[in-house]
Design a protein around this motif. Structure first.
Motif, mmCIF file in Angstrom:
data_model
loop_
_atom_site.group_PDB
_atom_site.id
_atom_site.type_symbol
_atom_site.label_atom_id
_atom_site.label_comp_id
_atom_site.label_asym_id
_atom_site.label_seq_id
_atom_site.Cartn_x
_atom_site.Cartn_y
_atom_site.Cartn_z
ATOM 1 N N ASP A 153 2.946 46.956 -19.960
ATOM 2 C CA ASP A 153 1.813 47.059 -20.870
ATOM 3 C C ASP A 153 1.882 48.387 -21.620
ATOM 4 O OD1 ASP A 153 -0.565 47.120 -22.225
ATOM 5 O OD2 ASP A 153 -1.842 47.295 -20.453
ATOM 6 N N ASP B 149 0.093 49.586 -23.722
ATOM 7 C CA ASP B 149 -1.231 50.150 -23.966
ATOM 8 C C ASP B 149 -1.966 50.497 -22.672
ATOM 9 O OD1 ASP B 149 -0.836 49.866 -26.674
ATOM 10 O OD2 ASP B 149 -1.825 47.914 -26.778
ATOM 11 N N LEU C 169 -6.337 54.792 -27.201
ATOM 12 C CA LEU C 169 -6.239 53.420 -26.694
ATOM 13 C C LEU C 169 -7.591 52.936 -26.186
ATOM 14 C CD1 LEU C 169 -2.822 53.628 -24.802
ATOM 15 C CD2 LEU C 169 -3.301 52.277 -26.855
ATOM 16 N N LYS D 282 -9.972 52.000 -28.909
ATOM 17 C CA LYS D 282 -9.626 50.698 -29.474
ATOM 18 C C LYS D 282 -10.011 49.552 -28.532
ATOM 19 C CE LYS D 282 -5.663 48.117 -31.316
ATOM 20 N NZ LYS D 282 -4.190 48.171 -31.574
ATOM 21 N N GLN D 283 -9.674 49.716 -27.245
ATOM 22 C CA GLN D 283 -9.894 48.635 -26.283
ATOM 23 C C GLN D 283 -11.369 48.443 -25.943
ATOM 24 O OE1 GLN D 283 -7.360 49.082 -22.797
ATOM 25 N NE2 GLN D 283 -5.633 49.725 -24.060
ATOM 26 N N GLU E 236 -12.521 49.381 -15.302
ATOM 27 C CA GLU E 236 -11.536 49.357 -16.385
ATOM 28 C C GLU E 236 -11.679 50.530 -17.358
ATOM 29 O OE1 GLU E 236 -14.496 45.975 -17.500
ATOM 30 O OE2 GLU E 236 -13.917 47.136 -15.723
ATOM 31 N N THR E 237 -12.834 51.201 -17.367
ATOM 32 C CA THR E 237 -13.031 52.301 -18.312
ATOM 33 C C THR E 237 -12.818 53.679 -17.688
ATOM 34 O OG1 THR E 237 -15.404 52.258 -17.835
ATOM 35 C CG2 THR E 237 -14.646 51.011 -19.758
ATOM 36 N N TYR F 244 -9.962 55.872 -19.055
ATOM 37 C CA TYR F 244 -10.385 56.334 -20.386
ATOM 38 C C TYR F 244 -11.323 57.533 -20.270
ATOM 39 C CZ TYR F 244 -13.117 56.082 -24.764
ATOM 40 O OH TYR F 244 -13.776 56.368 -25.936
#
Length: 228
Positions: free
Chosen positions: A17, A19, A47, A50-51, A69-70, A73
């Protein structure tokens, strides 16, 4: 992991992946200079923007640390802000911290104290007061010392300033000595006990220049003793 083994895993993750935000977070952690690490963290941030933008942002803004999932980030945002601050890029540093608090108002990562230092560094006492109130005048070592310095910047060694400084000293009696040290504090501990020398080192790592650049503050602070 051993750095070589870690890099093998990062490369494999990016092959699966390209990204993968977590891979860029780890590359930032392995960087051997601030500019290199910053480049990787900023890639992770780009990224993530964007995601997790658009509809995702609309539906989940305010809960970004509570979602698995964040988190990479959010960690990339934190390290980006820290490095920008250390590089003297105050506006970008402050904007990144404010973005983090907007995404996660509970501030589970505890960036509010670093934001406070940055705001005092640029002399934005109004915004400092806003965030101090937002977190309900938190009673912690960093918050207490930041609050005392903000009051000192605003009105000098007034009775209220002295009261706030005594509260700060009582929360950690090692901080003033660390701030007054002729040696630069070059790193912050990864963990510490409240009231300890390590906690004082962590605060001084971010705030030493701020106190040094506030005329008279360090000399004034030396006059306080814990418990008085």
């Amino acid at each position: 992991m051993d750095p070589d083994d870690a890099m093998d895993n990062i490369i494999e993750a990016l092959e699966l992946d390209p990204d993968c935000i977590e891979a860029f977070e780890f590359l930032g952690n392995l960087g051997d200079s601030m500019p290199i690490s910053l480049a990787f963290y900023e890639k992770g941030v780009a990224l993530g923007d964007k995601q997790f933008g658009g509809k995702f942002l609309e539906e989940n803004k305010g809960h970004f640390w509570g979602m698995h999932e964040t988190r990479s980030y959010m960690r990339c945002l934190q390290m980006t802000a820290e490095i920008l601050g250390l590089m003297g890029k105050s506006e970008e540093n402050i904007a990144t911290y404010e973005k983090m608090i907007e995404l996660n108002p509970s501030d589970n990562q505890g960036v509010r104290d670093q934001l406070g230092i940055s705001l005092l560094m640029v002399g934005d006492l109004k915004k400092f007061k806003h965030y101090d109130q937002l977190f309900d005048f938190e009673d912690g070592t960093s918050s207490n010392f930041n609050r005392a310095l903000a009051q000192y910047k605003n009105e000098g060694a007034s009775p209220e300033t002295k009261k706030l400084m005594q509260i700060a000293i009582n929360s950690n009696g090692y901080v003033v000595a660390k701030l007054n040290s002729k040696k630069d504090v070059v790193s912050a501990p990864s963990s510490y006990v409240l009231g300890s020398k390590d906690e004082a080192t962590g605060y001084a790592f971010f705030a030493q220049d701020l106190w040094r650049n506030t005329k008279g503050a360090l000399v004034w602070a030396k006059g306080f003793k814990k418990g008085k």
